[in-house]
Design a protein around this motif. Structure first.
Motif, mmCIF file in Angstrom:
data_model
loop_
_atom_site.group_PDB
_atom_site.id
_atom_site.type_symbol
_atom_site.label_atom_id
_atom_site.label_comp_id
_atom_site.label_asym_id
_atom_site.label_seq_id
_atom_site.Cartn_x
_atom_site.Cartn_y
_atom_site.Cartn_z
ATOM 1 N N HIS A 32 0.880 -1.176 0.000
ATOM 2 C CA HIS A 32 0.000 0.000 0.000
ATOM 3 C C HIS A 32 0.913 1.221 0.000
ATOM 4 O O HIS A 32 1.631 1.462 0.969
ATOM 5 N N ILE A 33 0.899 1.968 -1.090
ATOM 6 C CA ILE A 33 1.833 3.085 -1.247
ATOM 7 C C ILE A 33 1.059 4.398 -1.161
ATOM 8 O O ILE A 33 0.307 4.743 -2.071
ATOM 9 N N SER A 34 1.234 5.106 -0.038
ATOM 10 C CA SER A 34 0.571 6.407 0.085
ATOM 11 C C SER A 34 1.613 7.499 -0.095
ATOM 12 O O SER A 34 2.797 7.301 0.200
ATOM 13 N N THR A 35 1.168 8.649 -0.585
ATOM 14 C CA THR A 35 2.091 9.749 -0.882
ATOM 15 C C THR A 35 2.910 10.122 0.349
ATOM 16 O O THR A 35 4.129 10.260 0.269
ATOM 17 N N GLY A 36 2.222 10.254 1.497
ATOM 18 C CA GLY A 36 2.918 10.649 2.734
ATOM 19 C C GLY A 36 4.028 9.668 3.097
ATOM 20 O O GLY A 36 5.144 10.076 3.430
ATOM 21 N N ASP A 37 3.718 8.366 3.026
ATOM 22 C CA ASP A 37 4.724 7.341 3.350
ATOM 23 C C ASP A 37 5.920 7.433 2.418
ATOM 24 O O ASP A 37 7.066 7.293 2.829
ATOM 25 N N MET A 38 5.628 7.645 1.113
ATOM 26 C CA MET A 38 6.704 7.731 0.122
ATOM 27 C C MET A 38 7.642 8.896 0.425
ATOM 28 O O MET A 38 8.857 8.742 0.378
ATOM 29 N N PHE A 39 7.058 10.052 0.737
ATOM 30 C CA PHE A 39 7.884 11.222 1.054
ATOM 31 C C PHE A 39 8.734 10.953 2.289
ATOM 32 O O PHE A 39 9.933 11.216 2.290
ATOM 33 N N ARG A 40 8.089 10.418 3.344
ATOM 34 C CA ARG A 40 8.824 10.165 4.591
ATOM 35 C C ARG A 40 9.991 9.211 4.355
ATOM 36 O O ARG A 40 11.091 9.406 4.859
ATOM 37 N N GLU A 41 9.725 8.147 3.566
ATOM 38 C CA GLU A 41 10.761 7.143 3.290
ATOM 39 C C GLU A 41 11.924 7.755 2.505
ATOM 40 O O GLU A 41 13.091 7.566 2.841
ATOM 41 N N ALA A 42 11.592 8.515 1.433
ATOM 42 C CA ALA A 42 12.639 9.125 0.607
ATOM 43 C C ALA A 42 13.453 10.132 1.418
ATOM 44 O O ALA A 42 14.683 10.207 1.289
ATOM 45 N N ILE A 43 12.780 10.878 2.302
ATOM 46 C CA ILE A 43 13.478 11.872 3.125
ATOM 47 C C ILE A 43 14.375 11.172 4.145
ATOM 48 O O ILE A 43 15.543 11.519 4.312
ATOM 49 N N SER A 44 13.830 10.121 4.826
ATOM 50 C CA SER A 44 14.645 9.453 5.855
ATOM 51 C C SER A 44 15.803 8.664 5.233
ATOM 52 O O SER A 44 16.850 8.499 5.845
ATOM 53 N N ASN A 45 15.627 8.194 3.990
ATOM 54 C CA ASN A 45 16.734 7.489 3.314
ATOM 55 C C ASN A 45 17.747 8.461 2.704
ATOM 56 O O ASN A 45 18.781 8.042 2.193
ATOM 57 N N GLY A 46 17.409 9.768 2.725
ATOM 58 C CA GLY A 46 18.326 10.780 2.221
ATOM 59 C C GLY A 46 18.605 10.665 0.725
ATOM 60 O O GLY A 46 19.680 11.036 0.255
ATOM 61 N N THR A 47 17.602 10.169 -0.050
ATOM 62 C CA THR A 47 17.805 10.082 -1.504
ATOM 63 C C THR A 47 17.844 11.509 -2.065
ATOM 64 O O THR A 47 17.284 12.432 -1.451
ATOM 65 N N PRO A 48 18.493 11.707 -3.235
ATOM 66 C CA PRO A 48 18.550 13.060 -3.804
ATOM 67 C C PRO A 48 17.160 13.700 -3.922
ATOM 68 O O PRO A 48 16.969 14.873 -3.582
ATOM 69 N N LEU A 49 16.170 12.909 -4.383
ATOM 70 C CA LEU A 49 14.813 13.457 -4.521
ATOM 71 C C LEU A 49 14.186 13.702 -3.152
ATOM 72 O O LEU A 49 13.427 14.658 -2.959
ATOM 73 N N GLY A 50 14.492 12.826 -2.195
ATOM 74 C CA GLY A 50 13.986 12.994 -0.831
ATOM 75 C C GLY A 50 14.478 14.294 -0.219
ATOM 76 O O GLY A 50 13.722 15.035 0.412
ATOM 77 N N LEU A 51 15.776 14.597 -0.441
ATOM 78 C CA LEU A 51 16.350 15.838 0.090
ATOM 79 C C LEU A 51 15.735 17.063 -0.589
ATOM 80 O O LEU A 51 15.490 18.082 0.051
ATOM 81 N N LYS A 52 15.465 16.913 -1.900
ATOM 82 C CA LYS A 52 14.794 18.005 -2.617
ATOM 83 C C LYS A 52 13.410 18.262 -2.011
ATOM 84 O O LYS A 52 13.010 19.399 -1.758
ATOM 85 N N ALA A 53 12.662 17.149 -1.807
ATOM 86 C CA ALA A 53 11.307 17.261 -1.234
ATOM 87 C C ALA A 53 11.370 17.913 0.143
ATOM 88 O O ALA A 53 10.548 18.772 0.474
ATOM 89 N N LYS A 54 12.357 17.519 0.950
ATOM 90 C CA LYS A 54 12.513 18.064 2.312
ATOM 91 C C LYS A 54 12.703 19.579 2.263
ATOM 92 O O LYS A 54 12.161 20.316 3.096
ATOM 93 N N GLY A 55 13.462 20.043 1.270
ATOM 94 C CA GLY A 55 13.674 21.486 1.113
ATOM 95 C C GLY A 55 12.366 22.239 0.963
ATOM 96 O O GLY A 55 12.209 23.352 1.484
ATOM 97 N N PHE A 56 11.407 21.628 0.273
ATOM 98 C CA PHE A 56 10.096 22.282 0.086
ATOM 99 C C PHE A 56 9.226 22.134 1.333
ATOM 100 O O PHE A 56 8.647 23.111 1.802
#
Length: 218
Positions: free
Chosen positions: A30-54
């Motif tokens: 089950h892939i929800s937008t919020g979970d995806m953002f949290r995962e990408a941010i906590s994993n420190g992926t380039p896109l996750g860091l970009k999202a965190k900036g916003f």
């Protein structure tokens, strides 16, 4: 064959419950937008860091970043049996982007399930909640009234309040925004013969029976 799904529905339509049933029976993440953002941010992926900036500045994450995070998530191994997307796409541009990425990943959509409930009924469902002022116990005008009218079951207090976002006007506005957002998506997927409408005003088990019938027939 993998089961690649989108779940649509207004707030209070019961998407969360049906999503859990789908995951339990069909073993897709089950892939929800919020979970995806949290995962990408906590994993420190380039896109996750970009999202965190916003998000750190209270800004909406732009589509190109959101789409990139979704694509990264859909490319993971656990989506081999399929996936259940919830909260994405939200716009026609995102729907087009999803169509392109599922083509690229060779994971075409199997179906879009829209849990359809009249906004009037949803207003009753969502604005019925009230809370004990003293202990925070939660009640509902339709589904869970105190055993003794006007008296909290937990602490015996007689004072209750309703959260601002549970008040009928706030609920109506929230639903209005969501109807505006969902309507073009419903047409988009209807035009592509991917949309299945399910009557969400019925009981939970009846709704699940309808959803399960659709999925097992794919």
């Amino acid at each position: 064959m993998s089961l690649n799904l989108i779940l649509l529905g207004l707030p209070g339509a019961g998407k969360g419950t049906q999503a859990q049933f789908i995951v339990d029976k069909y073993h897709v993440p089950h892939i929800s937008t919020g979970d995806m953002f949290r995962e990408a941010i906590s994993n420190g992926t380039p896109l996750g860091l970009k999202a965190k900036g916003f998000t750190d500045n209270g800004n909406l994450v732009p589509d190109e970043v959101t789409n990139g995070i979704v694509k990264e998530r859909l490319d993971k191994d656990d989506t081999k049996p399929g996936f259940l997307l919830d909260g994405y796409p939200r716009t026609l541009d995102q729907a087009d982007a999803l169509s392109n990425m599922t083509d690229e990943l060779s994971k075409p959509l199997s179906a879009v399930i829209n849990i359809d409930v009249d906004p009037k009924l949803l207003t009753e469902r969502l604005s019925g909640r009230f809370i004990c002022k003293k202990c925070g116990a939660t009640y509902h005008k339709l589904y869970h009234m105190p055993k003794v009218p006007g008296t909290c079951d937990v602490c015996g207090s007689h004072e209750f309040y309703q959260r601002e976002d549970d008040k009928p006007e706030a609920v109506k506005n929230r639903l209005k925004v969501n109807v505006k957002m969902n309507t073009p998506l419903i047409s988009y997927y209807q035009d592509r013969n991917l949309l299945f409408n399910v009557d969400g005003s019925k009981g939970i088990d009846d709704v699940w029976k309808n959803v399960d019938n659709i999925l097992s027939s794919l």
